[in-house]
Design a protein around this motif. Structure first.
Motif, PDB file in Angstrom:
ATOM      1  N   ALA A 182       1.059  -1.264  -0.100  1.00 23.31           N
ATOM      2  CA  ALA A 182      -0.107   0.579   0.161  1.00 23.31           C
ATOM      3  C   ALA A 182       0.644   1.664   0.270  1.00 23.31           C
ATOM      4  O   ALA A 182       0.511   2.253  -0.305  1.00 23.31           O
ATOM      5  CB  ALA A 182      -1.049   0.220   1.069  1.00 23.31           C
ATOM      6  N   GLU A 183       2.332   1.446   0.293  1.00 23.37           N
ATOM      7  CA  GLU A 183       2.891   2.225   0.696  1.00 23.37           C
ATOM      8  C   GLU A 183       3.773   1.936  -0.830  1.00 23.37           C
ATOM      9  O   GLU A 183       4.728   2.988  -1.347  1.00 23.37           O
ATOM     10  CB  GLU A 183       4.098   1.829   1.816  1.00 23.37           C
ATOM     11  N   GLY A 184       2.630   2.052  -1.423  1.00 19.84           N
ATOM     12  CA  GLY A 184       3.772   2.140  -3.556  1.00 19.84           C
ATOM     13  C   GLY A 184       5.566   0.700  -3.456  1.00 19.84           C
ATOM     14  O   GLY A 184       6.060   0.789  -4.763  1.00 19.84           O
ATOM     15  N   LYS A 185       5.712   0.055  -2.426  1.00 18.43           N
ATOM     16  CA  LYS A 185       6.624  -0.617  -2.085  1.00 18.43           C
ATOM     17  C   LYS A 185       5.896  -2.021  -2.952  1.00 18.43           C
ATOM     18  O   LYS A 185       5.467  -2.380  -3.602  1.00 18.43           O
ATOM     19  CB  LYS A 185       7.125  -1.618  -1.033  1.00 18.43           C
ATOM     20  N   SER A 186       6.874  -2.411  -3.949  1.00 22.80           N
ATOM     21  CA  SER A 186       7.017  -4.234  -4.793  1.00 22.80           C
ATOM     22  C   SER A 186       7.692  -4.940  -3.380  1.00 22.80           C
ATOM     23  O   SER A 186       8.205  -4.304  -3.178  1.00 22.80           O
ATOM     24  CB  SER A 186       8.280  -4.449  -5.380  1.00 22.80           C
ATOM     25  N   VAL A 187       6.679  -6.219  -2.897  1.00 18.41           N
ATOM     26  CA  VAL A 187       7.131  -6.845  -2.013  1.00 18.41           C
ATOM     27  C   VAL A 187       6.668  -8.402  -2.614  1.00 18.41           C
ATOM     28  O   VAL A 187       5.357  -8.774  -3.235  1.00 18.41           O
ATOM     29  CB  VAL A 187       5.350  -6.601  -0.636  1.00 18.41           C
ATOM     30  N   LEU A 188       6.980  -8.914  -1.551  1.00 19.68           N
ATOM     31  CA  LEU A 188       7.360 -10.811  -1.984  1.00 19.68           C
ATOM     32  C   LEU A 188       7.001 -11.144  -0.700  1.00 19.68           C
ATOM     33  O   LEU A 188       7.660 -10.758  -0.296  1.00 19.68           O
ATOM     34  CB  LEU A 188       8.448 -11.515  -2.849  1.00 19.68           C
ATOM     35  N   LEU A 189       5.278 -12.027  -0.212  1.00 18.75           N
ATOM     36  CA  LEU A 189       5.375 -12.699   0.501  1.00 18.75           C
ATOM     37  C   LEU A 189       5.610 -14.272   0.306  1.00 18.75           C
ATOM     38  O   LEU A 189       5.571 -15.116  -0.399  1.00 18.75           O
ATOM     39  CB  LEU A 189       4.006 -12.480   0.605  1.00 18.75           C
ATOM     40  N   VAL A 190       6.786 -14.784   1.533  1.00 17.24           N
ATOM     41  CA  VAL A 190       7.474 -15.907   0.930  1.00 17.24           C
ATOM     42  C   VAL A 190       6.117 -16.504   2.711  1.00 17.24           C
ATOM     43  O   VAL A 190       7.144 -16.463   3.902  1.00 17.24           O
ATOM     44  CB  VAL A 190       8.516 -16.331   1.228  1.00 17.24           C
ATOM     45  N   ASP A 191       5.811 -18.044   1.878  1.00 18.05           N
ATOM     46  CA  ASP A 191       5.334 -18.733   2.817  1.00 18.05           C
ATOM     47  C   ASP A 191       6.671 -20.024   3.436  1.00 18.05           C
ATOM     48  O   ASP A 191       6.306 -20.859   2.634  1.00 18.05           O
ATOM     49  CB  ASP A 191       4.021 -19.760   2.812  1.00 18.05           C
ATOM     50  N   ALA A 192       7.663 -20.021   4.422  1.00 20.89           N
ATOM     51  CA  ALA A 192       8.652 -21.200   4.554  1.00 20.89           C
ATOM     52  C   ALA A 192       8.063 -21.465   5.702  1.00 20.89           C
ATOM     53  O   ALA A 192       8.925 -22.484   6.787  1.00 20.89           O
ATOM     54  CB  ALA A 192      10.233 -19.749   4.582  1.00 20.89           C
ATOM     55  N   ASP A 193       6.710 -21.579   6.386  1.00 17.18           N
ATOM     56  CA  ASP A 193       7.246 -22.532   7.367  1.00 17.18           C
ATOM     57  C   ASP A 193       6.865 -24.552   7.070  1.00 17.18           C
ATOM     58  O   ASP A 193       6.109 -24.453   6.676  1.00 17.18           O
ATOM     59  CB  ASP A 193       5.432 -22.284   8.172  1.00 17.18           C
ATOM     60  N   SER A 194       7.580 -25.286   7.632  1.00 21.71           N
ATOM     61  CA  SER A 194       7.939 -25.865   6.518  1.00 21.71           C
ATOM     62  C   SER A 194       6.860 -27.039   7.914  1.00 21.71           C
ATOM     63  O   SER A 194       6.365 -28.752   8.139  1.00 21.71           O
ATOM     64  CB  SER A 194       9.499 -26.774   6.733  1.00 21.71           C
ATOM     65  N   TYR A 195       6.005 -26.199   8.553  1.00 19.64           N
ATOM     66  CA  TYR A 195       5.098 -27.630   9.599  1.00 19.64           C
ATOM     67  C   TYR A 195       4.103 -27.311   9.500  1.00 19.64           C
ATOM     68  O   TYR A 195       2.828 -27.917   9.790  1.00 19.64           O
ATOM     69  CB  TYR A 195       5.197 -26.953  11.667  1.00 19.64           C
TER      70      TYR A 195
END
Length: 438
Positions: A182-195
């Motif tokens: 929303a602040e205009g940043k390019s963002v990548l969300l990563v789900d690294a939860d192995s459980y």
């Protein structure tokens, strides 16, 4: 200094024989017929370098990291320019098949010297079985992880960690990504939860395809470029902006797909394509000591440990109650032991007077100052079950489901103000910016 070498593939006399006739520092001790035989020979401590004359296409980042873990540098012979580029991407030195024996011996000696240098390998296992500490991680041959990627990979990595007991890791990570977008940043969300990967479910993504596992598989093969990463990542569009998501593994038993060496390369590429990468990590920091004797064995918590080691900022979140706070205190001690360079920002979530008493923030701060570790509390996130439930029910985020909620405002204040202060100018490809921002 004598360097014992094993070879695999075409062991022609004009290669091996000429190396032997040099009477230099390189000595061929075994000729193997396949990579499995080479791996067994290296694991036995027979060699310090491996020359792959045929079958270099079978080399992966995880295999190279396995060899590096037992002190073996890898050099491959190929005339294919694309294969050379791929090999460099996974940390393998490459030479043409007709290389002069003296030049080949020099390259072998240089690769061994680099491996023995101060640089640490991505996902290197030490005696405790954890990945290598520190934020600057070098590749298997002393190469900085991500060489071959853009020189301007200046994106920041934010990791959200917390102890067991559902303190709100995924809620915080997903909404942090949304606020940054929303602040205009390019963002990548990563789900690294192995459980218990749950980002896809929280965002209402029905076609869950284990994006992170796909990215790790390509990275392991040296085939993950910026465009491939963006193709795998799922776009999530809100009314305020768009960010991309690498969804987590669909079953807990797929944790072996998230190996440290491959994940390190994925995050190096993420720095290139996104200004901010937000990682939802698992809770467990155990280093699999029962497997420490086997440097080849995968580590169940490698994804969490690697994410925390490579993060620029770690947010440690705990529930603000009589169970969650002691868990967080103990967890921070474990975090300091497992990832010494980490300087976490402590976040107390679900703050409510019914669990703490009157003036909950004041009481929590006083108790933390008296009994907690030296790390101060950075933020208090109020309990807001109505807004959280509304967002979860609609498969959306707080800025859409409850834009005026106290919880949404607290998360925005936590992540956006420091980001504006610490924002670094970085050069990203126009394609990456266009795709990540929708």
């Amino acid at each position: 200094m004598n360097i014992p070498v094993v070879t695999v593939g075409d062991s022609r006399e004009d290669l091996v024989g000429r190396l032997e006739r040099l009477h230099g520092p390189v000595s061929v001790v075994r000729r193997c017929h396949e990579l499995a035989e080479l791996l067994a020979a290296c694991q036995s401590g027979l060699a310090r370098a491996a020359v792959v004359a045929e079958g270099s296409e079978e080399l992966t980042a995880s295999l190279v990291d396995r060899l590096a873990a037992v002190g073996v540098a890898v050099l491959a012979l190929t005339d294919n320019p694309e294969e050379k580029s791929r090999l460099r991407g996974i940390g393998v030195a490459a030479e043409v098949t007709g290389v002069d024996a003296e030049a080949l011996a020099g390259r072998i000696e240089g690769a061994v010297a680099q491996l023995a240098g101060p640089g640490l390998r991505p996902g290197r296992s030490d005696v405790t079985g954890s990945a290598s500490p520190g934020g600057a991680v070098a590749g298997p041959a002393g190469r900085t992880a991500g060489d071959g990627a853009a020189e301007s990979a200046d994106g920041q990595i934010l990791a959200v960690w917390g102890p067991a007991g559902a303190p709100g890791r995924t809620l915080l990570a997903a909404n942090m990504a949304a606020e940054l977008a929303a602040e205009g940043k390019s963002v990548l969300l990563v789900d690294a939860d192995s459980y218990g990967a749950s980002v896809a479910s929280m965002l209402g993504l029905l076609d869950e395809a284990a994006g992170l596992a796909q990215a790790c598989r390509l990275a392991d093969q040296g085939l993950l470029d910026a465009e491939a990463l963006l193709r795998i990542a799922t776009p999530v569009t809100t009314r305020a902006g768009t960010f991309h998501v690498l969804t987590g593994i669909t079953r807990a038993d797929r944790w072996t797909e998230l190996r440290a060496a491959a994940l390190t390369l994925v995050l190096a590429r993420a720095r290139q394509v996104a200004e901010f990468t937000v990682i939802d990590t698992g809770f467990c920091l155990e280093s699999d000591e029962e497997l420490s004797f086997d440097t080849m064995a995968p580590r169940r918590n490698a994804a969490t440990l690697t994410s925390l080691e490579l993060a620029d900022t770690v947010f440690a979140v705990g529930a603000a109650d009589s169970i969650g706070v002691p868990r967080l205190v103990r967890g921070l001690a474990e975090l300091a032991a497992a990832v010494p360079p980490a300087s976490p920002r402590v976040v107390l979530n679900k703050v409510r007077s019914s669990a703490v008493g009157r003036s909950p923030e004041r009481q929590l701060r006083e108790a933390w100052d008296r009994f907690g570790p030296a790390v101060p509390v950075s933020a208090f996130l109020p309990a807001d079950p109505a807004s959280s439930d509304a967002a979860l029910l609609s498969g959306s985020l707080l800025l859409e489901a409850a834009p005026d909620s106290p919880l949404r405002k607290a998360i925005a204040a936590l992540v956006c103000a420091p980001v504006q202060q610490n924002s670094r100018s970085s050069v990203f490809s126009s394609t990456a910016k266009r795709l990540l921002k929708g």
